[in-house]
Design an enzyme around this catalytic site. Structure first.
Site, PDB file in Angstrom:
ATOM      1  CG  ASN A  82       8.678  -2.545  11.260  1.00  0.00           C
ATOM      2  OD1 ASN A  82       8.336  -1.503  11.805  1.00  0.00           O
ATOM      3  ND2 ASN A  82       8.453  -2.770   9.970  1.00  0.00           N
ATOM      4  CD  GLU A 132       6.582  -0.973   7.152  1.00  0.00           C
ATOM      5  OE1 GLU A 132       5.618  -1.290   6.415  1.00  0.00           O
ATOM      6  OE2 GLU A 132       7.394  -1.812   7.576  1.00  0.00           O
ATOM      7  CD  GLU A 176       4.484  -7.418   8.227  1.00  0.00           C
ATOM      8  OE1 GLU A 176       4.140  -8.477   7.677  1.00  0.00           O
ATOM      9  OE2 GLU A 176       4.428  -6.307   7.660  1.00  0.00           O
ATOM     10  CG  ASP A 189       0.512   3.692   4.027  1.00  0.00           C
ATOM     11  OD1 ASP A 189      -0.277   3.167   4.852  1.00  0.00           O
ATOM     12  OD2 ASP A 189       1.259   3.007   3.311  1.00  0.00           O
ATOM     13  CG  HIS A 207       0.957   0.102   6.525  1.00  0.00           C
ATOM     14  ND1 HIS A 207       1.529   0.935   5.593  1.00  0.00           N
ATOM     15  CD2 HIS A 207       1.902  -0.826   6.828  1.00  0.00           C
ATOM     16  CE1 HIS A 207       2.770   0.529   5.335  1.00  0.00           C
ATOM     17  NE2 HIS A 207       3.021  -0.523   6.085  1.00  0.00           N
TER      18      HIS A 207
END
Length: 384
Positions: free
Chosen positions: A193, A257, A151, A259, A229
């Site tokens: 990432n 990651e 990030e 979801d 996300h």
């Protein structure tokens, strides 16, 4: 309505499998040359049989959700705690799973001695090297992929984040960290990432510009993690296009990651729609020549970070709180099944020969880029 829109709509309305494909996904994923990963926590991985079964039956790799982050692995300057990372790596080895290292430099979850310290550039570089050498050195050959930079851009814009590393070392801290990681483990695949780059926008463009500059300078960078996300109903239509931008640069990409959180209450209709979103994400990976892995962020809804960080949202993962498979698992399987007898686009395309120069559109000067060093080439072994 155009033909392309009709095609997409028909795809999304296809019926999902009428049974839960528990245990089938690893073989399906490997048949396409990709991995399916899951983020794991140390305690349930050690003690909860249901948790362990979900991991070993449905995934090909694991990511340490927290235990490899700085505050846990190096709580004091000269003190490393390897109990958690060792537990994850040892579990993976026993069960034939790959491991993704997460993460080296991040603005969150830093120990007080680091985040509250007053550092000169020389001192902070020494700290960064000590940490990198210890972590990558310990798991050299056992962890083959690392999120080195996590990030680096501000949440909603194109600027570099004002974190400790940027304040003290300047914007070149990213290149320095990648070089240090490569020196610590020359065989590891090194990633940036990031979230908020899954669809077109200023942040996505800013990361692409940053990455292009790093590659032009010969910095050892091998891949980009698209965190993924998502809020239910917001998976970008151009996810494939955004990932291809990096594949076209010769980099691997992952969904790192994944979801898809649903506003409460999550009914059956919402879960079926969520399954189609999971399917779309896996399809996007299969459509990108150098997409090597899709990792979901958590083993079950019981262990998801979503309810704590996003009150009012729930049911973000393919397994519910009792380890029962949800439609999302079938959605992932359907994407893999539909391509089972085919080949992924571009998988056999020859790479640019060593020493060859390629032209870039909109590049400065004569439009010539030097090839990246050999360390940036894709490994011969399949992804975890």
């Amino acid at each position: 309505m155009g033909a392309a829109v009709l095609t997409v709509t028909a795809t999304l309305l296809l019926a999902l499998p009428d049974r839960a494909p528990v245990g089938e996904l690893p073989a399906l994923a490997r048949s396409h040359g990709i991995g399916l990963g899951v983020a794991v926590a140390v305690d349930p991985l050690a003690r909860d049989g249901g948790y362990q079964d979900v991991v070993t039956s449905n995934y090909t790799s694991v990511t340490a959700e927290n235990t490899m982050k700085w505050e846990y692995v190096q709580p004091e300057r000269d003190e490393f705690d390897w109990s958690g990372p060792d537990a994850v790596v040892d579990f993976a080895r026993r069960h034939g799973l790959g491991v993704r290292g997460h993460t080296l430099l991040w603005h969150n979850q830093q120990p007080p001695w680091l985040s509250e310290g007053t550092w000169t550039g020389t001192e902070l570089r020494e700290v960064m090297r000590e940490h990198t050498d210890a972590l990558l050195g310990r798991y050299r050959g056992r962890i083959t992929t690392w999120d080195v930079i996590n990030e680096p851009l501000v949440d909603d814009g194109p600027r570099l984040r004002d974190n400790l590393w940027h304040r003290v070392l300047g914007e070149d801290y990213i290149a320095e960290a990648l070089r240090m990681a490569h020196e610590a483990d020359p065989g590891a695949r090194l990633y940036i990432n990031e979230f908020g780059i899954e669809g077109a926008g200023p942040k996505a463009d800013a990361l692409h510009t940053l990455v292009t500059d790093l590659l032009d300078r010969g910095v050892p960078l091998h891949g980009i993690g698209f965190q993924g996300h998502f809020v239910h109903g917001s998976v970008p239509e151009d996810l494939t296009e955004q990932m291809r931008r990096y594949s076209d640069l010769g980099l691997d990409v992952t969904v790192s990651e994944l979801d898809v959180r649903i506003p409460e209450p999550a009914g059956q209709e919402q879960l079926e729609e969520q399954a189609r979103e999971y399917r779309r994400v896996v399809q996007a990976c299969l459509d990108v020549p150098r997409c090597v892995n899709v990792t979901v962020w958590g083993v079950s809804d019981q262990h998801s970070w979503i309810p704590e960080w996003f009150p009012g949202y729930t049911a973000a993962l393919p397994f519910d709180g009792s380890y029962r498979p949800k439609p999302a698992l079938a959605g992932m399987a359907q994407a893999l099944e539909r391509r089972r007898t085919g080949t992924r686009p571009g998988r056999t395309t020859p790479r640019t020969p060593p020493g060859h120069r390629t032209r870039l559109k909109n590049s400065k000067g004569p439009g010539i880029r030097e090839p990246r060093p050999a360390s940036a080439e894709r490994p011969a072994t399949p992804p975890p």
